[in-house]
Design an enzyme around this catalytic site. Structure first.
Site, PDB file in Angstrom:
ATOM      1  N   GLY A  13       7.196  11.938  -0.898  1.00  0.00           N
ATOM      2  CA  GLY A  13       6.208  12.514  -1.810  1.00  0.00           C
ATOM      3  C   GLY A  13       6.426  12.238  -3.286  1.00  0.00           C
ATOM      4  N   LEU A  93      -2.479   4.485  10.571  1.00  0.00           N
ATOM      5  CA  LEU A  93      -3.849   4.018  10.444  1.00  0.00           C
ATOM      6  C   LEU A  93      -4.753   5.251  10.357  1.00  0.00           C
ATOM      7  CD1 LEU A  93      -5.351   1.298  10.457  1.00  0.00           C
ATOM      8  CD2 LEU A  93      -5.729   1.619  12.908  1.00  0.00           C
ATOM      9  N   ASN A 106      -5.744   4.079  -1.473  1.00  0.00           N
ATOM     10  CA  ASN A 106      -4.351   3.895  -1.065  1.00  0.00           C
ATOM     11  C   ASN A 106      -3.655   3.062  -2.133  1.00  0.00           C
ATOM     12  OD1 ASN A 106      -2.042   3.863   0.678  1.00  0.00           O
ATOM     13  ND2 ASN A 106      -2.561   1.766   1.260  1.00  0.00           N
ATOM     14  N   HIS A 108      -0.550   0.332  -2.350  1.00  0.00           N
ATOM     15  CA  HIS A 108       0.347  -0.486  -1.528  1.00  0.00           C
ATOM     16  C   HIS A 108       1.340  -1.206  -2.442  1.00  0.00           C
ATOM     17  CE1 HIS A 108       1.661  -2.745   1.942  1.00  0.00           C
ATOM     18  NE2 HIS A 108       1.619  -3.835   1.199  1.00  0.00           N
ATOM     19  N   ASP A 149      -4.430  -1.700   5.042  1.00  0.00           N
ATOM     20  CA  ASP A 149      -4.336  -2.369   3.729  1.00  0.00           C
ATOM     21  C   ASP A 149      -5.460  -3.381   3.503  1.00  0.00           C
ATOM     22  OD1 ASP A 149      -1.876  -1.010   3.438  1.00  0.00           O
ATOM     23  OD2 ASP A 149      -0.817  -2.622   4.448  1.00  0.00           O
ATOM     24  N   GLU A 178       3.348   1.223  -9.677  1.00  0.00           N
ATOM     25  CA  GLU A 178       2.477   2.125  -8.898  1.00  0.00           C
ATOM     26  C   GLU A 178       2.207   3.422  -9.657  1.00  0.00           C
ATOM     27  OE1 GLU A 178       3.532   3.021  -4.792  1.00  0.00           O
ATOM     28  OE2 GLU A 178       4.803   1.266  -4.751  1.00  0.00           O
TER      29      GLU A 178
HETATM   30  C1  GAR Z   1       5.120   4.063  -2.039  1.00  0.00           C
HETATM   31  O1  GAR Z   1       5.870   3.047  -2.633  1.00  0.00           O
HETATM   32  C2  GAR Z   1       3.831   3.500  -1.474  1.00  0.00           C
HETATM   33  O2  GAR Z   1       3.350   2.411  -2.192  1.00  0.00           O
HETATM   34  C3  GAR Z   1       4.242   3.039  -0.118  1.00  0.00           C
HETATM   35  O3  GAR Z   1       5.164   3.990   0.323  1.00  0.00           O
HETATM   36  C4  GAR Z   1       5.831   4.583  -0.790  1.00  0.00           C
HETATM   37  C5  GAR Z   1       5.726   6.080  -0.645  1.00  0.00           C
HETATM   38  O4  GAR Z   1       6.687   6.757  -1.369  1.00  0.00           O
HETATM   39  N1  GAR Z   1       3.080   2.950   0.693  1.00  0.00           N
HETATM   40  C6  GAR Z   1       2.880   1.999   1.602  1.00  0.00           C
HETATM   41  O5  GAR Z   1       3.718   1.161   1.889  1.00  0.00           O
HETATM   42  C7  GAR Z   1       1.530   2.037   2.294  1.00  0.00           C
HETATM   43  N2  GAR Z   1       1.260   0.815   3.005  1.00  0.00           N
HETATM   44  P1  GAR Z   1       6.668   8.363  -1.404  1.00  0.00           P
HETATM   45  O6  GAR Z   1       6.661   8.867   0.024  1.00  0.00           O
HETATM   46  O7  GAR Z   1       7.928   8.765  -2.101  1.00  0.00           O
HETATM   47  O8  GAR Z   1       5.443   8.800  -2.163  1.00  0.00           O
END
Ligand code: GAR
Length: 204
Positions: A13, A93, A106, A108, A149, A178
Site C-alpha cells: 500500500g 485481472l 492503473n 504499471h 496492462d 510513479e
Molecule cells: C507499484 O510499484 C505498482 O506499480 C506495481 O506494484 C507496486 C505496488 O506497490 N503494480 C504493478 O506491477 C501492476 N501491474 P504497493 O503495494 O506498495 O503500493
C-alpha cells in the site's frame, strides 16, 4: 469539486499512502471512499484503517474464478459513491463493468507495452528489465480494460536504467516516478481534462 475514489490493492500500500499524502497536501482533489484488497493480510488495509477509511478484504482465494471474485468486489464498491477506481498494486485481472469503462486507472512500473502482462508485476518487472539489458524503463498510468496492462495510456515517462542497477535500485527510481505520475493523472481526471477516443487519450 472533489472526486470520490475507490482504491484496490493487494500488497503493502505505498501507492495508497502516497495518494493520501497528495490529497492531504491539496495536490489531488479527491476523497478515498473505500479500499478493497484481494488479500486479507495486505498491509494496505491496515494503512486504510489508520486513515479512517473503510478497508474491505475480498480474498481472491475464496472464489472459484475471476468472474465471481470480481462480482464480489463490485458488490462491495456499490455501497459507495465512486467516480474513479485507482488500482494501487492490485495483482489480479479485473472484469470491468460497462459503467466503469474508462473510470478505472492503473499504474504499471514499466513502459507499456514492454515488460507487462500476466505475471509481470511488482518486482518481477524490474528483474526482467535489468536481465534484458534495456536502457530505459519507466512508469505508465493507463485506463483498465479486460486484459492485463492493456487499456489506453494516459501518462507515461521514462527513467534511465544504469549499468550498475539491480532490480532494487531500479525499482526505487521507477517508484519515485510513479509517485509523481499517478497523482497527476488522477488530478487531470478530477479536473475533467482526460478525453478518451479509442486507444488514444487526450489531456486537455
Ligand atoms: C507499484 O510499484 C505498482 O506499480 C506495481 O506494484 C507496486 C505496488 O506497490 N503494480 C504493478 O506491477 C501492476 N501491474 P504497493 O503495494 O506498495 O503500493
Amino acid at each position: 469539486m472533489a472526486i470520490n475514489l475507490a482504491v484496490f490493492l493487494s500488497g503493502s500500500g505505498t501507492t495508497l499512502e502516497n495518494l493520501l499524502g497528495c490529497i492531504a497536501h491539496g495536490d489531488v482533489d479527491a476523497t478515498v471512499q473505500c479500499v478493497v484488497s484481494s488479500r486479507a493480510d495486505a498491509f494496505g488495509l491496515e494503512r486504510a484503517r489508520r486513515h479512517g477509511i473503510p478497508a474491505i478484504a475480498v480474498p481472491k482465494k475464496d472464489y472459484k474464478g475471476t468472474r465471481s471474485f470480481c462480482d464480489a468486489i463490485w458488490r462491495e464498491v456499490d455501497a459507495y459513491p465512486v467516480d474513479l477506481v485507482a488500482l494501487a498494486g492490485f495483482m489480479s485481472l479485473l472484469t470491468v463493468p460497462d459503467s466503469f469503462r474508462n473510470r478505472i486507472m492503473n499504474v504499471h512500473p514499466a513502459l507499456i507495452p514492454a515488460f507487462c502482462g500476466k505475471g509481470m508485476y511488482g518486482h518481477h518487472v524490474h528483474e526482467a528489465v535489468v536481465e534484458y539489458g534495456a536502457k530505459v524503463s519507466g512508469a505508465t498510468v493507463h485506463f483498465v480494460d479486460d486484459q492485463y496492462d492493456h487499456g489506453p495510456i494516459i501518462l507515461q515517462e521514462c527513467v534511465r536504467v544504469l549499468d550498475d542497477d539491480t532490480p532494487d535500485t531500479l525499482a526505487e527510481r521507477v517508484q519515485a516516478k510513479e509517485r509523481e505520475l499517478y497523482p497527476r493523472a488522477i488530478q487531470l481526471f478530477a479536473e475533467g481534462r482526460v478525453r478518451v477516443d479509442g486507444r488514444k487519450v487526450y489531456v486537455l
